[in-house]
Design an enzyme around this catalytic site. Sequence first.
Site, PDB file in Angstrom:
ATOM      1  N   ASP A  73       0.862  -1.190   0.000  1.00  0.00           N
ATOM      2  CA  ASP A  73       0.000   0.000   0.000  1.00  0.00           C
ATOM      3  C   ASP A  73       0.897   1.237   0.000  1.00  0.00           C
ATOM      4  OD1 ASP A  73      -2.542   1.428   0.360  1.00  0.00           O
ATOM      5  OD2 ASP A  73      -1.727   1.910   2.319  1.00  0.00           O
ATOM      6  N   THR A 106      -2.981   5.211  -4.177  1.00  0.00           N
ATOM      7  CA  THR A 106      -1.921   5.957  -3.482  1.00  0.00           C
ATOM      8  C   THR A 106      -0.549   5.745  -4.132  1.00  0.00           C
ATOM      9  OG1 THR A 106      -1.781   4.116  -1.933  1.00  0.00           O
ATOM     10  CG2 THR A 106      -3.088   5.998  -1.259  1.00  0.00           C
ATOM     11  N   THR A 107      -0.326   4.573  -4.720  1.00  0.00           N
ATOM     12  CA  THR A 107       0.950   4.318  -5.402  1.00  0.00           C
ATOM     13  C   THR A 107       0.967   5.037  -6.740  1.00  0.00           C
ATOM     14  OG1 THR A 107       0.971   2.133  -4.369  1.00  0.00           O
ATOM     15  CG2 THR A 107       2.523   2.500  -6.159  1.00  0.00           C
ATOM     16  N   ASP A 404      -9.173  -0.197   1.884  1.00  0.00           N
ATOM     17  CA  ASP A 404      -9.117   0.293   0.497  1.00  0.00           C
ATOM     18  C   ASP A 404     -10.373  -0.117  -0.278  1.00  0.00           C
ATOM     19  OD1 ASP A 404      -6.705   1.348   1.082  1.00  0.00           O
ATOM     20  OD2 ASP A 404      -5.524   0.182  -0.342  1.00  0.00           O
TER      21      ASP A 404
END
Length: 541
Positions: A73, A106-107, A404
């Site tokens: 994550d 988020t990545t 998520d």
Amino acid sequence: MSAQGSVAFDEYGRPFIIIRDQGSKKRLTGSEAHKSHIMAAKTVANVIKSSLGPKGLDKMMVNPDGDITITNDGATILKQMDVEHQIAKLMVQLSQSQDDEIGDGTTGVVVLAGALLEHAEKLLDRGIHPIRISDGYEMAAKVACAHLDTIGETFQLDPKNKEPLIQLAMTTLGSKIVNRCHRQMAEIAVDAILSVADLQRKDVDFELIKVEGKVGGKMEDTMLVKGVIVDKDFSHPQMPKVVKDAKIAILTCPFEPPKPKTKHGLEVKSVEDYRKLRQYEMEKFDLMVKQVKDAGSNLVICQWGFDDEANHLLLQKELPAVRWVGGPEIELIAIATGGRIVPRFEELTKEKLGKAGIVKELQFGTTKDRMLVIEECQNSRAVTIFIRGGNKMIVEEGKRSIHDALCVIRNLVRDNRIVFGGGAPEISCSVAVAKAADKISTLEQYAMRSFAESLESIPLALAENSGQSPIYTLAEIKSRQIKENNPRLGIDCLAKGSNDMKDQHVIETLSSKRAQILLAVQLTKMILKIDDVRGGDQGYM
């Protein structure tokens, strides 16, 4: 001025300032400052690029206390990294803001921001002013967001047909450690959101979803409880382990005699006084238990503790009790059971009791770990996701993965437009931005073309992490998108034989994609506008 420096005068009487510790301070200006910032941002982006996509690799972080975290994550990786450079810290905050706003992607947002800055460096080397690059990126972002609206599709949100929602949750969970029980986790996330969602207002109250974890068992043992799980047990081992048709008194007052709330002491000078005091305590305990029983309660949940004497009395009076239940859990129990939190015994009435079909104690394995489950509650909207796993790391990663998935489904309830994943929207937006750049006569066209190339960093990373030839794969998909006019074609990460992401059911929310582009561009603009850095921190320079 003494704290910062001192004022001096030259031979002509003109004042100038001598800054304190000037010899130890450093300064970066112009292109040196830009290059330092871009290098820091690229370094952070390269660290987590290999975590992107369903075949992305995990990272292991060890904190100073020796605790280990294994995750892919992006927000968690960056939050736990020990980052000193101030621009690198901005990248960490970028990932965090995507996590707070959307919960997923988020990545990708950090990889995109790193690519935008990398291409900006080439434009700076060609002599283009940073403000013109920022303006070009802003124009390109508008074109990309407008194009996303045209290629997006409306998702039919039907609580009776959960399959499309499960496919969406499976896309989010595809890159997580829980993909061994991929579908089960997706179904749990969908059921949890639909239990608490208000589809009329298009809103989901996350306060009603509690995620609890317990080490032990298999990940397949993870379950959704239509009620509340509390990490406590009954206060006395001889109390019944199951209470059916529970009428729950939820108390925030302690089960003990009232103490004087003044600074005066109470002196006991004789045996008679002590016996009177003890008798008073016993009468108070009896009165408290009587008030609870008279209200019709057959289970007490207390925020505070009570001593062994009170515990024994509760057992004698056949009134099961749970003590030391935390504030957030007390509130959730009150919401779930429809009860009222009572601060004083005198205020307890039948109407304020919570109601539940069954309250039972669960025991795990050979350990003496126990938990309470409150099920068949009056308000069935409060739910608990109970995650099991072989060790603490797997349970924690399971919690992050479920979070998520919950966020993505919540975003869909709020805005039901979707795009198809696998890098398809990025390639399609890249083609649209490159076309728009050809129609612009000013210098911003170069920045727009760089933006189009930066968008391709996402599909390139997906292809590379899946073991495919990145440039060859991207070139093939891009040419097919243009020839077939099909914006759903993306990288076949799982080698299923089809590049059409609609056929593979790889779905992402439109709001997530838009947020990624806008947040990455905002940060890039901010970094490009910094051209002068002063500081004594050698690590920063």
